[in-house]
Design a protein around this motif. Structure first.
Motif, PDB file in Angstrom:
ATOM      1  N   MET A 135       0.844  -1.173   0.000  1.00 48.17           N
ATOM      2  CA  MET A 135       0.000   0.000   0.000  1.00 48.17           C
ATOM      3  C   MET A 135       0.891   1.239   0.000  1.00 48.17           C
ATOM      4  O   MET A 135       1.822   1.351   0.777  1.00 48.17           O
ATOM      5  N   LYS A 136       0.593   2.159  -0.871  1.00 39.33           N
ATOM      6  CA  LYS A 136       1.400   3.366  -0.966  1.00 39.33           C
ATOM      7  C   LYS A 136       1.133   4.284   0.226  1.00 39.33           C
ATOM      8  O   LYS A 136       0.092   4.225   0.864  1.00 39.33           O
ATOM      9  N   GLN A 137       2.096   5.123   0.502  1.00 42.47           N
ATOM     10  CA  GLN A 137       2.010   6.020   1.655  1.00 42.47           C
ATOM     11  C   GLN A 137       0.814   6.955   1.567  1.00 42.47           C
ATOM     12  O   GLN A 137       0.133   7.199   2.554  1.00 42.47           O
ATOM     13  N   VAL A 138       0.536   7.484   0.371  1.00 38.16           N
ATOM     14  CA  VAL A 138      -0.577   8.417   0.200  1.00 38.16           C
ATOM     15  C   VAL A 138      -1.902   7.713   0.471  1.00 38.16           C
ATOM     16  O   VAL A 138      -2.772   8.242   1.162  1.00 38.16           O
ATOM     17  N   ALA A 139      -2.043   6.505  -0.053  1.00 40.47           N
ATOM     18  CA  ALA A 139      -3.276   5.747   0.162  1.00 40.47           C
ATOM     19  C   ALA A 139      -3.442   5.396   1.631  1.00 40.47           C
ATOM     20  O   ALA A 139      -4.547   5.470   2.186  1.00 40.47           O
ATOM     21  N   LEU A 140      -2.366   5.031   2.286  1.00 41.16           N
ATOM     22  CA  LEU A 140      -2.417   4.692   3.700  1.00 41.16           C
ATOM     23  C   LEU A 140      -2.794   5.923   4.521  1.00 41.16           C
ATOM     24  O   LEU A 140      -3.604   5.836   5.447  1.00 41.16           O
ATOM     25  N   HIS A 141      -2.235   7.072   4.165  1.00 45.89           N
ATOM     26  CA  HIS A 141      -2.546   8.312   4.873  1.00 45.89           C
ATOM     27  C   HIS A 141      -4.037   8.645   4.743  1.00 45.89           C
ATOM     28  O   HIS A 141      -4.688   9.025   5.719  1.00 45.89           O
ATOM     29  N   GLN A 142      -4.565   8.522   3.552  1.00 44.76           N
ATOM     30  CA  GLN A 142      -5.992   8.815   3.306  1.00 44.76           C
ATOM     31  C   GLN A 142      -6.868   7.853   4.093  1.00 44.76           C
ATOM     32  O   GLN A 142      -7.849   8.255   4.712  1.00 44.76           O
ATOM     33  N   TRP A 143      -6.511   6.572   4.089  1.00 40.44           N
ATOM     34  CA  TRP A 143      -7.283   5.576   4.842  1.00 40.44           C
ATOM     35  C   TRP A 143      -7.261   5.911   6.327  1.00 40.44           C
ATOM     36  O   TRP A 143      -8.291   5.833   7.004  1.00 40.44           O
ATOM     37  N   HIS A 144      -6.112   6.324   6.833  1.00 43.43           N
ATOM     38  CA  HIS A 144      -5.987   6.622   8.253  1.00 43.43           C
ATOM     39  C   HIS A 144      -6.801   7.858   8.628  1.00 43.43           C
ATOM     40  O   HIS A 144      -7.405   7.907   9.705  1.00 43.43           O
ATOM     41  N   LYS A 145      -6.838   8.862   7.767  1.00 43.60           N
ATOM     42  CA  LYS A 145      -7.654  10.053   8.020  1.00 43.60           C
ATOM     43  C   LYS A 145      -9.132   9.684   8.104  1.00 43.60           C
ATOM     44  O   LYS A 145      -9.843  10.146   8.996  1.00 43.60           O
ATOM     45  N   GLU A 146      -9.596   8.847   7.184  1.00 44.27           N
ATOM     46  CA  GLU A 146     -10.996   8.407   7.200  1.00 44.27           C
ATOM     47  C   GLU A 146     -11.292   7.563   8.430  1.00 44.27           C
ATOM     48  O   GLU A 146     -12.356   7.688   9.040  1.00 44.27           O
ATOM     49  N   HIS A 147     -10.354   6.719   8.800  1.00 41.71           N
ATOM     50  CA  HIS A 147     -10.504   5.882   9.985  1.00 41.71           C
ATOM     51  C   HIS A 147     -10.632   6.750  11.233  1.00 41.71           C
ATOM     52  O   HIS A 147     -11.510   6.532  12.069  1.00 41.71           O
ATOM     53  N   ASN A 148      -9.770   7.762  11.370  1.00 40.15           N
ATOM     54  CA  ASN A 148      -9.820   8.651  12.521  1.00 40.15           C
ATOM     55  C   ASN A 148     -11.144   9.404  12.590  1.00 40.15           C
ATOM     56  O   ASN A 148     -11.678   9.642  13.675  1.00 40.15           O
TER      57      ASN A 148
END
Length: 55
Positions: free
Chosen positions: A1-14
């Motif tokens: 998983m790319k860093q940008v995709a992981l960052h976006q997923w984490h923002k939505e999760h939060n």
């Protein structure tokens, strides 16, 4: 998983977690979080500890 995709997923999760906690806090205030031992301790802790810090 790319860093940008992981960052976006984490923002939505939060965001989902923050919404859950707001809803859960409202349930605790109303006494609608259940009658089990954990729910009673949760209400006790919220009413006697957390609410004192919020005022």
């Amino acid at each position: 998983m790319k860093q940008v995709a992981l960052h976006q997923w984490h923002k939505e999760h939060n965001k989902r977690i923050a919404e859950f906690h707001k809803k859960h806090e409202t349930e605790i205030q109303r006494g609608e979080n259940g009658n089990g031992l954990l729910a009673r301790w949760e209400r006790f802790f919220y009413n006697n500890v957390i609410s004192l810090f919020r005022t």
